[in-house]
Design a protein around this motif. Sequence first.
Motif, short mmCIF file in Angstrom:
data_model
loop_
_atom_site.label_atom_id
_atom_site.label_comp_id
_atom_site.label_asym_id
_atom_site.label_seq_id
_atom_site.Cartn_x
_atom_site.Cartn_y
_atom_site.Cartn_z
N PRO A 78 0.79 -1.23 0.00
CA PRO A 78 0.00 0.00 0.00
C PRO A 78 0.82 1.28 0.00
O PRO A 78 0.42 2.27 -0.61
CB PRO A 78 -0.83 -0.12 1.28
CG PRO A 78 -0.94 -1.59 1.53
CD PRO A 78 0.36 -2.17 1.07
N GLN A 79 1.99 1.27 0.66
CA GLN A 79 2.80 2.49 0.72
C GLN A 79 3.41 2.87 -0.62
O GLN A 79 3.89 3.98 -0.80
CB GLN A 79 3.91 2.36 1.78
CG GLN A 79 4.95 1.29 1.49
CD GLN A 79 4.60 -0.05 2.12
OE1 GLN A 79 3.42 -0.36 2.33
NE2 GLN A 79 5.63 -0.83 2.45
N HIS A 80 3.36 1.94 -1.60
CA HIS A 80 3.94 2.23 -2.91
C HIS A 80 2.88 2.52 -3.98
O HIS A 80 3.24 2.82 -5.12
CB HIS A 80 4.79 1.03 -3.38
CG HIS A 80 5.96 0.72 -2.51
ND1 HIS A 80 6.90 1.66 -2.16
CD2 HIS A 80 6.35 -0.44 -1.91
CE1 HIS A 80 7.81 1.11 -1.38
NE2 HIS A 80 7.50 -0.17 -1.22
N ILE A 81 1.61 2.42 -3.62
CA ILE A 81 0.59 2.44 -4.67
C ILE A 81 0.44 3.81 -5.33
O ILE A 81 0.26 3.91 -6.54
CB ILE A 81 -0.77 1.93 -4.13
CG1 ILE A 81 -1.69 1.60 -5.30
CG2 ILE A 81 -1.40 2.90 -3.16
CD1 ILE A 81 -2.89 0.77 -4.93
N THR A 82 0.55 4.89 -4.56
CA THR A 82 0.41 6.22 -5.16
C THR A 82 1.54 6.49 -6.14
O THR A 82 1.33 7.03 -7.23
CB THR A 82 0.36 7.30 -4.07
OG1 THR A 82 -0.77 7.07 -3.21
CG2 THR A 82 0.23 8.69 -4.69
N SER A 83 2.76 6.08 -5.77
CA SER A 83 3.90 6.26 -6.66
C SER A 83 3.72 5.46 -7.94
O SER A 83 3.96 5.97 -9.04
CB SER A 83 5.19 5.83 -5.95
OG SER A 83 6.29 5.85 -6.84
#
Length: 427
Positions: free
Chosen positions: A225-230
């Motif tokens: 989840p911490q990489h999804i916006t990127s």
Amino acid sequence: MKTTPLHSWHCSQGANMGEFGSYEMPLWYPAGAKAEHLAVINTAGLFDTSHMAVLTINGKDGRTLIQRCFTKDIDACIGQNKTPLVAGRCVYGIFLNQEGGVIDDAIVYQFTDNDYMLVVNAAMGKTIQTHLADHVLPDEQVNVHDLTDQVGKMDIQGPASGRILAKIIKDPAVLFDKMIYFSFKGSFDQNKLPFLQAELLDNTPLMVSRTGYTGEFGFELFVAPQHITSLWQQLLEAGKEEGLIPCGLAARDSLRSGAGLPLSHQDIGDWPFADNPWLFTLPRDPDSNSFTKNFVGREMLESMASSTWTLPFAGYDLRKIPLGEKSKVTDLDGNILGIPLTCTTDMAIDRVNHAIISLASSEEEGKPENFQPKGLCCGFVKINTKLDAGTQVILTDGKRKLKVEIREDIRPGRTARRPVTKMIPSL
């Protein structure tokens, strides 16, 4: 309502938000649902699907549990020869209750002989986990983990999706090599998160699946989840020249309807799973009417007589009717036959000399030069009598009446199964 990790991005871009499966999700963006639908047919669209629930099944008896609860025979499900599900392959099927009704549909992914992943619908993770746990026998060794909201997911769909993804992936030729429909590249992480094997140029690990919910060529991407916006922003930037745009649930609904794909709890639900377009998910013996394995719901399906039929339909223009208590299906004389389950508009199709043609159709298939479809309403009806393809019926909400045609299929020229080498010629 719950939100996905991309919620703030959707709001900042002016998305029209609405509730779906207990999540606040984008219905459409300023470009509009029509533009988003056509982007997936012509170029590519990007969908936030982190509201979908992910589960893992681990242990030496995990495969046995799946066989017991899942309709698809995972020991005979791959290709025309019906070979077993193996590592790197996935398959679509249904979870039924004892009455033969649908709890939910799902895709099962195999990592190893003892490790599997399930993707089910929004808010269904705990329900499916409980259903599976209730069917574990006392002496079996199996663990079922609900990873709801612990896995980021997005879908990139459309003919340009592979070319766009290749721009941000390390070694795209390796990733796409032999990546056939319903296969994936990823491995099982001991922390219960299914990533690795594929990496972005910035070293972010992810899992890439050759699947989707539009009927068009594309991929589902799983990432922490911490990489999804990127990842979302990298794809949009890489896809600018290709025409990639973000898409909401409205386009997802119209695309899947034209592709003949069901919406769980709407087109399939708590009524018996029989006499519908998706019976390929049942483990039928090709030489008889029997089943190839035992599974939850089998006895009810074998014992009941047909009483309702779910059938695809397409209209003659883009008009549609709202679904509700007053919505009915009648014959041409006004006799009530049943109800509409889905009624939406596929903006990529139209009728040419009575035949349905798509923007993705070829000239050999009858597509005229400079073809500009106006769109056709389409979806599914549940009725009390079996009708042949070509039969006309009426959809009505009490005010508007629409004549539509029962179909075997709706949108032609779909690209989902086309070889990667054809869709990404540079590989």
